[in-house]
Motif scaffolding. Structure first.
Motif, PDB file in Angstrom:
ATOM      1  N   ALA A 254      -8.750  10.678 -22.936  1.00  0.00           N
ATOM      2  CA  ALA A 254      -9.326   9.782 -21.811  1.00  0.00           C
ATOM      3  C   ALA A 254      -8.973   8.240 -22.141  1.00  0.00           C
ATOM      4  O   ALA A 254      -8.635   7.391 -21.229  1.00  0.00           O
ATOM      5  CB  ALA A 254     -10.875   9.697 -21.850  1.00  0.00           C
ATOM      6  N   GLY A 255      -8.752   7.914 -23.407  1.00  0.00           N
ATOM      7  CA  GLY A 255      -8.320   6.506 -23.624  1.00  0.00           C
ATOM      8  C   GLY A 255      -6.982   6.387 -23.531  1.00  0.00           C
ATOM      9  O   GLY A 255      -6.505   5.269 -23.235  1.00  0.00           O
ATOM     10  N   TYR A 256      -6.190   7.515 -23.696  1.00  0.00           N
ATOM     11  CA  TYR A 256      -4.772   7.301 -23.417  1.00  0.00           C
ATOM     12  C   TYR A 256      -4.615   7.265 -21.951  1.00  0.00           C
ATOM     13  O   TYR A 256      -3.652   6.426 -21.615  1.00  0.00           O
ATOM     14  CB  TYR A 256      -4.211   8.791 -23.999  1.00  0.00           C
ATOM     15  CG  TYR A 256      -2.425   8.530 -23.860  1.00  0.00           C
ATOM     16  CD1 TYR A 256      -1.651   7.774 -24.658  1.00  0.00           C
ATOM     17  CD2 TYR A 256      -1.914   9.713 -23.086  1.00  0.00           C
ATOM     18  CE1 TYR A 256      -0.295   7.828 -24.591  1.00  0.00           C
ATOM     19  CE2 TYR A 256      -0.649   9.601 -23.057  1.00  0.00           C
ATOM     20  CZ  TYR A 256       0.210   8.683 -23.816  1.00  0.00           C
ATOM     21  OH  TYR A 256       1.544   8.800 -23.625  1.00  0.00           O
ATOM     22  N   ALA A 257      -5.150   7.848 -21.084  1.00  0.00           N
ATOM     23  CA  ALA A 257      -5.351   7.734 -19.742  1.00  0.00           C
ATOM     24  C   ALA A 257      -5.551   6.355 -19.258  1.00  0.00           C
ATOM     25  O   ALA A 257      -4.970   5.873 -18.527  1.00  0.00           O
ATOM     26  CB  ALA A 257      -5.803   8.769 -19.013  1.00  0.00           C
ATOM     27  N   ALA A 258      -6.704   5.711 -19.956  1.00  0.00           N
ATOM     28  CA  ALA A 258      -7.117   4.502 -19.357  1.00  0.00           C
ATOM     29  C   ALA A 258      -5.916   3.509 -19.981  1.00  0.00           C
ATOM     30  O   ALA A 258      -5.755   2.285 -19.186  1.00  0.00           O
ATOM     31  CB  ALA A 258      -8.461   4.120 -20.384  1.00  0.00           C
ATOM     32  N   ALA A 259      -5.264   3.419 -21.041  1.00  0.00           N
ATOM     33  CA  ALA A 259      -4.340   2.585 -21.449  1.00  0.00           C
ATOM     34  C   ALA A 259      -3.175   2.692 -20.508  1.00  0.00           C
ATOM     35  O   ALA A 259      -2.809   1.701 -19.785  1.00  0.00           O
ATOM     36  CB  ALA A 259      -3.753   3.087 -22.746  1.00  0.00           C
ATOM     37  N   GLY A 260      -2.861   3.950 -19.971  1.00  0.00           N
ATOM     38  CA  GLY A 260      -1.734   3.871 -18.969  1.00  0.00           C
ATOM     39  C   GLY A 260      -2.033   3.517 -17.517  1.00  0.00           C
ATOM     40  O   GLY A 260      -1.279   2.860 -16.926  1.00  0.00           O
ATOM     41  N   VAL A 309      -9.589  -4.070 -26.007  1.00  0.00           N
ATOM     42  CA  VAL A 309      -8.483  -5.305 -26.243  1.00  0.00           C
ATOM     43  C   VAL A 309      -7.126  -4.658 -25.913  1.00  0.00           C
ATOM     44  O   VAL A 309      -6.124  -5.292 -25.462  1.00  0.00           O
ATOM     45  CB  VAL A 309      -8.439  -5.979 -27.638  1.00  0.00           C
ATOM     46  CG1 VAL A 309      -7.041  -6.792 -28.041  1.00  0.00           C
ATOM     47  CG2 VAL A 309      -9.703  -6.493 -27.868  1.00  0.00           C
ATOM     48  N   LEU A 310      -6.828  -3.333 -26.302  1.00  0.00           N
ATOM     49  CA  LEU A 310      -5.574  -2.748 -26.042  1.00  0.00           C
ATOM     50  C   LEU A 310      -5.506  -2.421 -24.589  1.00  0.00           C
ATOM     51  O   LEU A 310      -4.332  -2.684 -24.252  1.00  0.00           O
ATOM     52  CB  LEU A 310      -5.717  -1.263 -26.563  1.00  0.00           C
ATOM     53  CG  LEU A 310      -4.502  -0.517 -26.243  1.00  0.00           C
ATOM     54  CD1 LEU A 310      -3.077  -0.971 -27.176  1.00  0.00           C
ATOM     55  CD2 LEU A 310      -4.597   1.158 -26.737  1.00  0.00           C
ATOM     56  N   VAL A 311      -6.284  -1.930 -23.929  1.00  0.00           N
ATOM     57  CA  VAL A 311      -6.450  -2.028 -22.268  1.00  0.00           C
ATOM     58  C   VAL A 311      -6.059  -3.417 -21.788  1.00  0.00           C
ATOM     59  O   VAL A 311      -5.117  -3.435 -21.021  1.00  0.00           O
ATOM     60  CB  VAL A 311      -7.671  -1.378 -21.776  1.00  0.00           C
ATOM     61  CG1 VAL A 311      -7.741  -1.542 -20.277  1.00  0.00           C
ATOM     62  CG2 VAL A 311      -7.872   0.147 -22.219  1.00  0.00           C
ATOM     63  N   ALA A 312      -6.820  -4.386 -21.992  1.00  0.00           N
ATOM     64  CA  ALA A 312      -6.338  -5.755 -21.527  1.00  0.00           C
ATOM     65  C   ALA A 312      -4.836  -6.112 -22.083  1.00  0.00           C
ATOM     66  O   ALA A 312      -4.276  -6.608 -21.094  1.00  0.00           O
ATOM     67  CB  ALA A 312      -7.363  -6.675 -22.292  1.00  0.00           C
ATOM     68  N   ALA A 313      -4.437  -5.838 -23.264  1.00  0.00           N
ATOM     69  CA  ALA A 313      -3.157  -6.403 -23.757  1.00  0.00           C
ATOM     70  C   ALA A 313      -2.229  -5.543 -22.822  1.00  0.00           C
ATOM     71  O   ALA A 313      -1.057  -6.113 -22.474  1.00  0.00           O
ATOM     72  CB  ALA A 313      -3.088  -6.091 -25.193  1.00  0.00           C
ATOM     73  N   LEU A 314      -2.320  -4.240 -22.743  1.00  0.00           N
ATOM     74  CA  LEU A 314      -1.225  -3.320 -22.029  1.00  0.00           C
ATOM     75  C   LEU A 314      -1.390  -3.813 -20.326  1.00  0.00           C
ATOM     76  O   LEU A 314      -0.314  -3.805 -19.832  1.00  0.00           O
ATOM     77  CB  LEU A 314      -1.683  -2.083 -22.106  1.00  0.00           C
ATOM     78  CG  LEU A 314      -1.280  -1.087 -23.148  1.00  0.00           C
ATOM     79  CD1 LEU A 314      -1.741   0.179 -23.375  1.00  0.00           C
ATOM     80  CD2 LEU A 314       0.256  -1.108 -23.231  1.00  0.00           C
ATOM     81  N   ALA A 315      -2.423  -4.442 -19.872  1.00  0.00           N
ATOM     82  CA  ALA A 315      -2.600  -4.886 -18.613  1.00  0.00           C
ATOM     83  C   ALA A 315      -1.588  -5.954 -18.491  1.00  0.00           C
ATOM     84  O   ALA A 315      -0.699  -5.967 -17.378  1.00  0.00           O
ATOM     85  CB  ALA A 315      -3.997  -4.994 -17.907  1.00  0.00           C
TER      86      ALA A 315
END
Length: 414
Positions: A254-260, A309-315
């Motif tokens: 689920a986290g991997y999907a959110a990152a993508g 933070v990872l999600v924001a940075a990937l955005a």
């Protein structure tokens, strides 16, 4: 400035590209998840990504020379038919329980080998479909549509499809290739004008001409060198992102999907605002800005142990990646003579991607030796000299196409 028309050629080409991107996102998101069920060794998982880049080093230049010789539309749909059949066969193997790391590596290698011909032909064909005065808008719409289908729709659907069976995402990917082949085959466009090749011309001489043309253009030469450095780092990041999310952060599928999804949303924003950025900075400076800011995002990914933070940075990373990709592609198409575009595009891509397999292996080795959070920091280390390479070429370089690009991103496709 000629308006970008959706009816006819570009609409079909856009639909085929977006549909294929949807299928590719299913496969590329499912492959790492399948790989981690087959092995827990980072180097073997990274090898799948490395072999997905290797054909560009081996066959990229040949693919560009062939694309300048043949009917590009026919080359594209034939490549898609072959890719569809290969992925369909892989789906059958997965369904029967015969998946292995070796089979994943073979599939990645075969698909990218066909992609060397498809991508070079597509780059050379686009100016014949929309005209050079509409390239900025066309590239933005293509890449934005692909990002919507690939990340916003495709990647989040993977967990649902995997629940129906491990082979389902791959079967869906095969279907998208075959439908896209039909759409491309139905295109009715005039082929790009080419000067007649001398009777003594060979593939080797034609490849050399493409390399000379790329080297002689200072902005393209700098962009190619910068992209090559970035792609070494990107190889490390992409090969180990699944380990960073599921291992270091413990976020699971689920986290991997959110990152993508975050990367995709950022890319959509980049597509929407790219025209304004180009109008203000020019294309080369826009790429320079994107690379510098992406470096900061990478440092955050590797130092802050937080999914948010990872999600924001990937955005942010996705936003700036769209700015980089649209402007490098458009610059290449604008500055290259039509009869050489396939070869220059292949030379650019081959040189730019040559270090990616090495980067993937370096990422796996770094994750093994120093921890699963080190690949983003390794990627940042390659982005720093890439930005430095672009500094000498910074100058106001806004072309008239920037106005068309902003107009294109202001309206949704009909």
């Amino acid at each position: 400035m000629r308006a970008l028309a959706w009816r006819g050629g570009f609409g079909r080409l856009w639909s085929a590209a977006v549909l294929s991107s949807f299928g590719d996102s299913l496969r590329t998101a499912a492959l790492p998840l399948l790989a981690v069920t087959l092995t827990d060794r980072p180097l073997l998982i990274a090898a799948v990504t490395a072999c997905g880049y290797l054909p560009w080093v081996l066959f990229g230049l040949v693919g560009g020379a062939v694309a300048d010789r043949v009917d590009q539309r026919r080359a594209m749909w034939l490549a898609d038919v072959c890719r569809g059949l290969l992925v369909a066969a892989f789906a059958v193997a997965v369904a029967l329980g015969h998946a292995s790391i070796a089979l994943l590596i073979a599939l990645a290698f075969a698909l990218t080998t066909l992609q060397t011909l498809f991508d070079n032909a597509a780059t050379a064909l686009l100016p014949a479909v929309v005209g050079r005065d509409a390239l900025g808008g066309a590239n933005t719409r293509l890449m934005t549509g692909q990002r919507i289908a690939g990340g916003l729709v495709g990647a989040p659907a993977v967990p649902v499809l995997l629940a129906a069976g491990a082979a389902v995402p791959f079967a869906a990917d095969a279907a998208t290739y075959l439908i896209a082949a039909v759409l491309i085959a139905s295109l009715r466009v005039e082929p790009p004008e080419r000067a007649a090749a001398p009777a003594s011309s060979t593939l080797r001489r034609e490849i050399a001409e493409g390399l000379r043309t790329l080297w002689a253009d200072r902005p393209l030469r700098g962009l190619c060198a910068a992209t090559a450095l970035c792609n070494i780092g990107m190889g490390a990041l992409l090969a180990t992102l699944v380990l960073l999310v599921t291992g270091w952060l413990g976020a699971g599928p689920a986290g991997y999907a959110a990152a993508g999804a975050a990367f995709t949303v950022g890319g959509l924003a980049g597509g929407a605002l790219n025209g304004r950025i180009v109008r203000r900075l020019g294309r080369v400076r826009a790429v320079l800005f994107a690379g510098a800011a992406q470096t900061v995002s990478l440092v955050l990914m590797g130092t802050v142990r937080s999914l948010a933070v990872l999600v924001a940075a990937l955005a942010v990373f996705g936003f700036l990646g769209m700015v980089w990709n649209v402007n490098t592609t458009t610059l290449m198409q604008e500055r290259t003579p039509p009869g050489l575009l396939g070869r220059v595009a292949s030379a650019f891509r081959t040189l730019a991607l040559a270090g990616a397999p090495l980067g993937a292996l370096l990422g796996g080795a770094a994750a093994t030796a120093w921890g699963l959070n080190t690949p983003p920091l390794l990627t940042a280390a390659f982005f720093v000299p890439a930005v430095a390479v672009l500094i000498p070429g910074r100058r106001p370089d806004v072309r008239a196409g920037a106005a068309d690009e902003e107009a294109a991103t202001a309206h949704s496709p009909r």
